[in-house]
Design a protein around this motif. Structure first.
Motif, PDB file in Angstrom:
ATOM      1  N   TYR A 329       1.471   6.899   5.218  1.00  0.00           N
ATOM      2  CA  TYR A 329       0.189   7.374   4.710  1.00  0.00           C
ATOM      3  C   TYR A 329      -0.737   6.213   4.340  1.00  0.00           C
ATOM      4  O   TYR A 329      -1.956   6.303   4.478  1.00  0.00           O
ATOM      5  CB  TYR A 329       0.407   8.304   3.517  1.00  0.00           C
ATOM      6  CG  TYR A 329       0.957   9.665   3.896  1.00  0.00           C
ATOM      7  CD1 TYR A 329       0.858  10.124   5.203  1.00  0.00           C
ATOM      8  CD2 TYR A 329       1.563  10.485   2.945  1.00  0.00           C
ATOM      9  CE1 TYR A 329       1.364  11.362   5.561  1.00  0.00           C
ATOM     10  CE2 TYR A 329       2.054  11.731   3.294  1.00  0.00           C
ATOM     11  CZ  TYR A 329       1.960  12.166   4.601  1.00  0.00           C
ATOM     12  OH  TYR A 329       2.440  13.401   4.961  1.00  0.00           O
ATOM     13  N   TRP A 330      -0.168   5.122   3.866  1.00  0.00           N
ATOM     14  CA  TRP A 330      -0.971   3.941   3.553  1.00  0.00           C
ATOM     15  C   TRP A 330      -1.649   3.409   4.818  1.00  0.00           C
ATOM     16  O   TRP A 330      -2.838   3.099   4.812  1.00  0.00           O
ATOM     17  CB  TRP A 330      -0.078   2.866   2.933  1.00  0.00           C
ATOM     18  CG  TRP A 330      -0.757   1.551   2.645  1.00  0.00           C
ATOM     19  CD1 TRP A 330      -0.460   0.336   3.194  1.00  0.00           C
ATOM     20  CD2 TRP A 330      -1.840   1.307   1.731  1.00  0.00           C
ATOM     21  NE1 TRP A 330      -1.278  -0.638   2.677  1.00  0.00           N
ATOM     22  CE2 TRP A 330      -2.134  -0.067   1.781  1.00  0.00           C
ATOM     23  CE3 TRP A 330      -2.584   2.122   0.877  1.00  0.00           C
ATOM     24  CZ2 TRP A 330      -3.148  -0.644   1.008  1.00  0.00           C
ATOM     25  CZ3 TRP A 330      -3.590   1.551   0.109  1.00  0.00           C
ATOM     26  CH2 TRP A 330      -3.862   0.185   0.178  1.00  0.00           C
ATOM     27  N   LYS A 331      -0.906   3.360   5.898  1.00  0.00           N
ATOM     28  CA  LYS A 331      -1.494   2.896   7.160  1.00  0.00           C
ATOM     29  C   LYS A 331      -2.603   3.841   7.623  1.00  0.00           C
ATOM     30  O   LYS A 331      -3.656   3.402   8.095  1.00  0.00           O
ATOM     31  CB  LYS A 331      -0.425   2.775   8.239  1.00  0.00           C
ATOM     32  CG  LYS A 331      -0.964   2.182   9.545  1.00  0.00           C
ATOM     33  CD  LYS A 331       0.161   1.857  10.502  1.00  0.00           C
ATOM     34  CE  LYS A 331      -0.386   1.095  11.720  1.00  0.00           C
ATOM     35  NZ  LYS A 331      -1.185   1.967  12.602  1.00  0.00           N
ATOM     36  N   ASN A 332      -2.379   5.156   7.485  1.00  0.00           N
ATOM     37  CA  ASN A 332      -3.414   6.129   7.844  1.00  0.00           C
ATOM     38  C   ASN A 332      -4.687   5.905   7.042  1.00  0.00           C
ATOM     39  O   ASN A 332      -5.799   5.932   7.583  1.00  0.00           O
ATOM     40  CB  ASN A 332      -2.918   7.557   7.597  1.00  0.00           C
ATOM     41  CG  ASN A 332      -1.833   8.012   8.547  1.00  0.00           C
ATOM     42  OD1 ASN A 332      -1.096   8.949   8.239  1.00  0.00           O
ATOM     43  ND2 ASN A 332      -1.703   7.380   9.698  1.00  0.00           N
ATOM     44  N   MET A 333      -4.534   5.681   5.732  1.00  0.00           N
ATOM     45  CA  MET A 333      -5.698   5.459   4.876  1.00  0.00           C
ATOM     46  C   MET A 333      -6.445   4.198   5.277  1.00  0.00           C
ATOM     47  O   MET A 333      -7.674   4.182   5.354  1.00  0.00           O
ATOM     48  CB  MET A 333      -5.258   5.389   3.403  1.00  0.00           C
ATOM     49  CG  MET A 333      -4.879   6.736   2.804  1.00  0.00           C
ATOM     50  SD  MET A 333      -4.571   6.652   1.018  1.00  0.00           S
ATOM     51  CE  MET A 333      -2.908   6.012   0.993  1.00  0.00           C
ATOM     52  N   ASN A 359      -1.269  17.818  10.473  1.00  0.00           N
ATOM     53  CA  ASN A 359      -0.208  17.551  11.454  1.00  0.00           C
ATOM     54  C   ASN A 359       0.506  16.226  11.189  1.00  0.00           C
ATOM     55  O   ASN A 359       0.609  15.364  12.060  1.00  0.00           O
ATOM     56  CB  ASN A 359      -0.772  17.574  12.872  1.00  0.00           C
ATOM     57  CG  ASN A 359      -1.352  18.919  13.237  1.00  0.00           C
ATOM     58  OD1 ASN A 359      -0.848  19.960  12.802  1.00  0.00           O
ATOM     59  ND2 ASN A 359      -2.415  18.924  14.022  1.00  0.00           N
ATOM     60  N   ALA A 360       0.968  16.052   9.979  1.00  0.00           N
ATOM     61  CA  ALA A 360       1.782  14.899   9.563  1.00  0.00           C
ATOM     62  C   ALA A 360       1.008  13.600   9.476  1.00  0.00           C
ATOM     63  O   ALA A 360       1.582  12.534   9.367  1.00  0.00           O
ATOM     64  CB  ALA A 360       2.991  14.723  10.481  1.00  0.00           C
ATOM     65  N   ALA A 514       7.930  12.420   9.097  1.00  0.00           N
ATOM     66  CA  ALA A 514       8.194  10.981   9.127  1.00  0.00           C
ATOM     67  C   ALA A 514       8.436  10.502  10.553  1.00  0.00           C
ATOM     68  O   ALA A 514       7.954   9.447  10.961  1.00  0.00           O
ATOM     69  CB  ALA A 514       9.400  10.651   8.244  1.00  0.00           C
ATOM     70  N   ALA A 515       9.160  11.306  11.322  1.00  0.00           N
ATOM     71  CA  ALA A 515       9.439  10.926  12.708  1.00  0.00           C
ATOM     72  C   ALA A 515       8.156  10.867  13.533  1.00  0.00           C
ATOM     73  O   ALA A 515       7.966   9.961  14.351  1.00  0.00           O
ATOM     74  CB  ALA A 515      10.424  11.917  13.336  1.00  0.00           C
TER      75      ALA A 515
END
Length: 538
Positions: A329-333, A359-360, A514-515
């Motif tokens: 999630y940090w990378k997404n942000m 969607n994850a 996670a996958a």
């Protein structure tokens, strides 16, 4: 056709569009028994529910729901809570309110559904108790439930007003209302004794809230296309957000803005949001999708991608965050914010509620107060402070105006880095860096005071600790940049650590999420020795 008059918004904080995360029904129903709260839920619960709902009997539905709830505690069992809410929603879709509003069992379901929804979001309580009261006004217990909620929120005067209005409308039994009014005047915490309360609703707690539109069969039409409203999933000062279906049964979110109730600055902020979303979504998958919009002199409709859950709610439902999910999630942000910065936009109000899980993957929403800066400047001055205090950078708080009486604050991309650092801090330690300071003035001073040391309790992930410390530097010139954070060793995937983190994920949904994210991170070029990972797993 959707009625605009039904959408008179209250002045409350913005809540992003999100859907409560829940397990798949099959996963929930057919799991092996355990000693947790949901262990006694029968394996044939779906079959029984389908049979009950086909009877079109509020009494049968209410009895079924009571028995289901007795099998656990929805306040502590998120799976049971989501299962109950799903059952209530299906019942209300099958049994329209206009047909059953005079049925006492139906009224009890309205109240209990409101209470269950309030476990996760008390802010929605007002709307949904009002719906119950306005449609089932003959039942005293409906008004008492709303008044009890107001008492729990410290609104004693409003509770008194609700009870007296119920008296004036001849709600029955009158004796029960009189008892509630007496207890309220006496300062009692409970408006009616527990035994009476159980008689009213069939449960021994009256708590809170739910969805206005889940109880109706209304539609919204945007540029000639019709959408069926499932429920309200968010609201703001002049806006409400609805989960809707199109004729192909595809799920969307529609943000409705009542321009007749909005001031000029608010109208400008929504137009600003549309402009930013239109421009940015083509550049990143981490920006929420805007599919269409319609603007008139009296309202705005925005047809958007519908998220599963906002990050704020996701965090509230967890005692701790798995390291692998936190990293994903940090990378997404970072990717989302990096995209807007590359296009000269500073968000200025980053917080968990501004990210939604789709969607994850985390996506950035709500650009209402975002600001454009020119490519050749590093910051701009703004005439008012913006942002949420627990996530607000020091430079946005400091008064940098040379004019007496006119406060101004500095807005720059580095301010968004501080806010992201506060979010990551919360995902690591369960609270924001200054959350424990309850006095707002004291908190403001602490944020800008260099002598007030931010605590960084020791953790095993030293790279994560380094990221936190470099994000939460008060001097923006010395603060790490988004580009540097994307290259930081913290985001490098280590096979042995991945296996440990995956093993710690306890629900199938979490492992799948996670996958999926792991695959995305590998596809995006993050270093991962697959052979080494396979070797480690053997």
């Amino acid at each position: 056709m959707f009625s605009h008059s039904a959408l008179q918004p209250g002045r409350v904080p913005v809540v992003p569009f999100s859907i409560p995360e829940k397990e798949d029904d099959d996963d929930y129903i057919h799991r092996k028994p355990s000693k947790t709260n949901d262990s006694s839920i029968p394996t044939n619960v779906t079959f029984r529910f389908d049979q009950v709902i086909k009877t079109n009997s509020p009494e049968s539905c209410w009895t079924y729901l009571l028995n289901l709830e007795k099998r656990g505690n929805p306040h502590t069992d998120i799976n049971l809570l989501n299962k109950l809410k799903d059952c209530y929603s299906k019942i209300f879709s099958r049994l329209p309110m206009r047909q059953y509003s005079k049925n006492s069992s139906y009224a009890k379901m309205l109240v209990r559904y409101a209470e269950l929804k309030g476990i996760e979001d008390p802010d929605e309580a007002q709307d949904h108790f009002i719906v119950a009261r306005s449609n089932c006004k003959a039942f005293a217990f409906v008004h008492i439930a709303h008044a009890q909620f107001e008492v729990s929120q410290g609104n004693v005067i409003k509770a008194s007003s609700i009870l007296h209005k119920a008296q004036a409308s001849n709600a029955r039994p009158a004796e029960l209302l009189e008892m509630a009014i007496r207890n309220l005047k006496a300062g009692e915490e409970r408006l009616v004794p527990a035994t009476n309360e159980e008689h009213l609703t069939g449960r021994n707690s009256l708590t809170m809230v739910s969805s206005l539109t889940a109880l109706s069969n209304e539609t919204i039409t945007i540029k000639g296309k019709q959408f069926f409203i499932l429920k309200m999933i968010g609201r703001g000062g002049s806006s409400k957000v609805y989960q809707v279906l199109d004729h192909k049964k595809q799920l969307f979110a529609v943000k409705y803005v009542d321009l007749e109730e909005a001031d000029a600055q608010t109208i400008e902020s929504y137009k600003n949001e549309i402009e930013h979303l239109n421009h940015l979504q083509q550049y990143s998958d981490q920006i929420i999708k805007l599919y269409d919009y319609e603007i008139t002199t009296s309202y705005i409709y925005m047809l958007m991608e519908c998220g599963n859950l906002d990050l704020n709610t996701w965090l509230r439902n967890r005692k701790s965050v798995n390291p692998l999910e936190r990293k994903f999630y940090w990378k997404n942000m970072l990717e989302a914010v990096h995209t807007i910065h590359k296009h000269g936009i500073v968000h200025s109000d980053l917080k968990p509620a501004n990210f939604v899980i789709v969607n994850a993957s985390l996506k950035l929403i709500d650009f209402g107060i975002a600001n454009r800066i020119q490519p050749d400047v590093t910051s701009i001055m703004k005439d008012s402070q913006v942002g949420t205090l627990n996530y607000m950078p020091p430079e946005a708080i400091k008064d940098t105006s040379s004019q007496p009486g006119k406060a101004r604050s500095k807005i720059s991309p580095k301010g968004d880095v501080w806010s992201l650092g506060c979010i990551l801090y919360c995902m690591t330690y369960g609270k924001t860096p200054f959350q424990s300071i309850t006095n707002q003035i004291t908190k403001l001073h602490a944020i800008i005071d260099p002598s007030h040391k931010i605590e960084f309790p020791d953790i095993s992930e030293k790279d994560l600790l380094d990221v936190l410390k470099r994000c939460l530097v008060r001097n923006p010139r010395e603060r790490i940049s988004i580009a540097e954070l994307l290259e930081h060793p913290y985001l490098q995937l280590k096979p042995q650590k991945i296996l440990t983190d995956l093993a710690a994920l306890q629900s199938p949904n979490s492992i799948i999420r996670a996958a999926n994210n792991l695959a995305r991170m590998c596809n995006s070029g993050m270093e991962l020795d697959v052979a080494e990972c396979a070797k480690s797993s053997s």
